[in-house]
Scaffold this motif. Structure first.
Motif: not given
Lengths: 742, 109
Positions: B41-43, B60-68
């Motif tokens: 899910g990471r990009q 980009m982490p899998a969860n958008r709530l985590d920081p780039l």
């Protein structure tokens, strides 16, 4: 990253009118502002370079600023509901994001004193909460996208309560029905607005939004049983007990939530939750909410709905009466831009012609129709952030500029019509009453094609530069102007040029443009994928459009079955092609392929030698056209249109040139096939091409169509000296000549 | 889903190095579609510090709530060079083999 941003209160402003700009300053306490003309927003060193000349005005100066945030999340607010002391509540709910914590279904709460009540969904479990956070929770866990009746009764004086949950359809092996009773202790009823799908927070915002559908929320006096309240509609015998009963099937076109009970505690829907949504009793027999409104009694609320950011105006410019029509922007700066921080931004807007034609004043014969509906549709397009696998489609690493990093960090700016909500449902409304990060000069887009990587607004600035280079006098009108003013807005223009990607059109816009071409207007369709999606404007709210991604077309999400009709108008949504008006009927050609990596050239077709088209190729002997450009390195790219008589391309249309040698990532669009093919790519599919086209219309007008979004990106190549530029200029000059074509 | 074969897919490595973005052969397309899939899910994305001048790799982490997460270095002055760097990393992850060729040899530069 991005340290300053903002939005205008309108995209189109007339001379003598005022336009305001709302600004968020992310660092420091002041910023400078000035108006610029927008002639080229592309700083690609392979092109002519940025051209954003200062336009001195009364607003030039320094302003105090501060950080501002959007309060996203939709909810219903009913201000007149009295303080509820001994009462019952019920609703039918369809939750869609149970992983999200602390979602409030209903509340009457005072954030300062922490008193009142709220019905909350937390980690899939239902809780009733009263003053100081006292709560009782049902042990059962709800399932997503399943209808439930939820109800509670509460006596604030005694603290006695009942909290109940029951599914409308039982499933074997699923424990999702339950009831608890007892005491929460005495609490205090509060005189505060009743809110559905949220609660007031201490900072003055409304938060803890519920994600999902709510249907038939009702308040009743006294303690009523769940068995009685779970019935929909409520038994008639309960009418004397009703405090409020909101019927969302009434007034679907509006933001009003009608209370059908005696006290008329009508509510207001804030931030545009989705209406015209199927309710729990949808039978499948009807697909339009107008045909069976009772089956469309649900509203779908999202934590990431946003209509109006509501920031105060920081800069207001009252235009002089002689302001010249064109593309402008407010340039904001809060310091020097460096690699780690972008301290400037451009907020674009257009000056349109005066609303009332001035006698004795001659307007230009040429107009550019700024595709502001398409700019709105793509506002804050975030698929590069939220969707995985996009890199495969782009054929290169996803490009993030400073603006994209800001968007990543600020999901509260919400979405484009291409995105999905956090709960996976499609975004069907998009407004311009908020910062539109990707609609600006200097914005380089992740899907804008290799090279300059421009898309929509900034791609269209290549055309502004070309028009200025060739000293063409023209007006700019916008989609929204055309929707509001209709045919009279454009009746006097001889030529209308479109932008690179005029994809979204309302019925009023379509009708006005067709009326104009039928009366001899000369249309220069300068892009691709035009007249594709039908949209609707809202009756009451300015600056917001709706799309329903119905049964066909390239879609990043699909509307649910039964939800294909616009809530704003009741019209059937989706592709214009599916509404009996393919783009070929408007521009001679229609959408056939898309690919975002590299572009291709055109090759002259036999019709290029037809004497009817001689003016197009005057001075152009080249066999190959547009094997250069700032968007993907060619004139045919991003999205392509071609001739198709079966879809309405007229019999007299000339195919002047067709593109060739497309990338494997230039893919045939899915409305062009009914069974999946093994050869969808442009390297293997003969249908994948752009057709440069021309035809005359019966009233003496004509249509010239490029069939490619990238066409405009080739105009500036070699300082505007190239065969794409020459062909376009030849056509424009002839189209400006009043001599009839037939 | 295609399984990358380092022996037979080796032929496409050079094609990518010479043209990271452009019309690719069916074989390279298949290889890239496999390499560009990350089930975590990471990009990986490319952050442009200065338009047409400086880029750096970010995840980009899998969860958008985590920081780039931005990689402090290297700073690329050529976008295609960053493409090659990511290709090398993905090839290693898929095959266990290092690609030691620089993006441009001295002759090519």
């Amino acid at each position: 990253m991005l340290k300053i941003l903002g939005y205008p209160d309108r995209y189109s402003v007339a001379p003598g009118e005022a336009i305001s700009f709302q600004v968020s300053l992310e660092e420091g306490d002041s910023f400078s502002a000035r108006i610029v003309r927008v002639l080229n927003g592309d700083c690609n060193p392979a092109g002519p370079g940025l051209d954003l000349p200062h336009h001195p005005s009364s607003i030039d100066g320094t302003y105090l600023g501060q950080q501002r945030r959007a309060d996203a999340g939709s909810y219903l607010i009913a201000d007149t509901v009295p303080a509820l002391e001994d009462f019952s509540f019920r609703a039918l709910i369809w939750p869609t994001l149970l992983a999200r914590r602390a979602q409030v279904i209903a509340s009457q709460w005072d954030a300062a004193s922490k008193t009142g009540f709220m019905l909350e969904l937390d980690e899939g479990k239902l809780s009733l909460v009263t003053g100081d956070g006292r709560r009782q929770t049902l042990p059962q866990t709800l399932l997503e996208r399943k209808w439930y009746a939820v109800s509670f009764s509460l006596n604030a004086v005694t603290g006695a309560f009942r909290l109940s949950l029951s599914p409308l359809k039982a499933d074997v092996g699923t424990d999702d029905e339950g009831e608890i009773t007892g005491s929460l202790g005495a609490s205090q009823a509060v005189a505060a607005p009743f809110i559905l799908a949220g609660m007031p927070l201490a900072d003055g915002t409304v938060g803890s939004h519920f994600n999902g559908k709510i249907e038939a929320p009702s308040l009743l006096a006294g303690a009523q049983s769940h068995a009685t309240l779970a019935v929909n509609p409520l038994p008639a015998g309960l009418s004397p007990k009703l405090i409020a009963a909101w019927d969302f099937s009434d007034g679907i076109r509006s933001i009003k939530a009608t209370d059908k009970a005696a006290f008329r505690h009508h509510g207001r829907l804030v931030n545009l939750p989705a209406r015209g949504m199927k309710g729990s009793g949808w039978t499948g027999l009807h697909h339009s909410w107008q045909a069976a409104p009772a089956e469309y009694g649900a509203v779908h609320f999202h934590e990431d709905d946003l209509y109006d950011a509501g920031w105060p105006a920081d800069v207001v410019w009252t235009l002089p009466e002689d302001a010249k029509s064109g593309a402008y922007a407010l340039h904001l700066s809060c310091g020097e831009t460096e690699a780690e921080a972008m301290r400037e931004c451009y907020i674009p807007f257009f000056i349109r012609p005066p609303r009332i034609k001035k006698p004795g004043v001659t307007r230009p014969k040429v107009a550019f129709l700024a595709p502001t509906c398409s700019y709105m549709a793509y506002a804050n397009h975030g698929e590069h952030i939220t969707v995985r696998g996009v890199e495969r489609l782009m054929g290169r690493l996803l490009h993030f500029g400073h603006q994209d990093v800001y968007l990543y960090d600020h999901p509260e700016l919400c979405h484009s019509l291409y995105d999905k909500h956090a709960d996976g449902s499609g975004v069907c409304y998009s407004s311009r009453m908020r910062p539109n990060i990707n609609c600006a000069p200097r914005y380089h887009s992740w899907l804008g094609g290799d090279g300059s990587s421009l898309y929509q607004y900034n791609a269209d600035t290549h055309l502004f530069g070309w028009l200025a280079h060739n000293d063409i006098d023209y007006d700019i009108i916008t989609d929204e102007d055309l929707h509001r003013d209709g045919f009279p807005l454009i009746e006097d223009y001889s030529v209308i040029l479109t932008g690179s990607h005029p994809e979204y059109h309302s019925t009023a816009m379509w009708d006005a443009m067709k009326a104009w071409t039928d009366r001899g207007g000369r249309l220069m369709y300068m892009g691709g994928n035009g007249w594709y999606w039908r949209i609707a404007f809202h009756d009451e709210l300015p600056g917001v459009i709706e799309v329903r991604r119905a049964e066909d077309g390239i879609r990043s999400w699909e509307a649910e079955p039964g939800e294909y009709y616009h809530s704003f108008t009741g019209e059937y949504g989706g592709l214009w092609r599916r509404c009996g008006r393919p783009p070929n009927m408007m521009a001679g050609i229609g959408f056939v392929a898309q690919g975002f990596d590299v572009s291709s050239p055109y090759r002259r077709a036999p019709d290029a030698d037809n004497p009817r088209a001689a003016f197009v190729f005057e001075g152009v002997e080249d066999e190959v056209i547009g094997d250069f450009g700032l968007i993907g390195g060619g004139a045919a790219g991003i999205e392509l249109d071609c001739i198709n008589p079966l879809l309405g391309s007229p019999p007299n249309i000339l195919r002047l040139a067709s593109s060739e040698d497309h990338s494997p990532l230039m893919l045939l669009v899915n409305e062009e096939f009914t069974a999946t093919l093994p050869n969808l790519g442009g390297d293997q599919n003969e249908k994948v091409r752009a057709d440069l086209s021309f035809y005359e219309t019966p009233a003496g007008g004509a249509v010239f169509a490029t069939g490619s979004i990238a066409w405009i990106g080739s105009l500036p190549w070699n300082n505007y000296e190239n065969n794409v530029s020459r062909i376009t200029l030849n056509t424009l000059r002839r189209f400006m000549d009043p001599k009839p074509f037939v | 889903m295609y399984r990358i074969n380092p022996e037979t897919d080796q032929q496409f490595v050079e094609e990518f190095r010479r043209l990271p973005v452009g019309r690719h052969s069916p074989g390279l397309m298949r290889l890239l579609n496999a390499l560009r899939y990350d089930p975590s899910g990471r990009q990986i994305v490319l952050f442009c510090r200065k338009p047409f001048a400086e880029w750096q790799i970010a995840e980009m982490p899998a969860n958008r709530l985590d920081p780039l997460v931005l990689e402090d270095s290297p700073i690329f002055t050529n976008r295609d060079e960053a493409e090659w760097e990511i290709f090398r990393r993905r090839w290693f992850k898929a095959t266990g083999q290092h690609l030691n060729q620089p993006f441009r040899s001295a002759d090519e530069a």
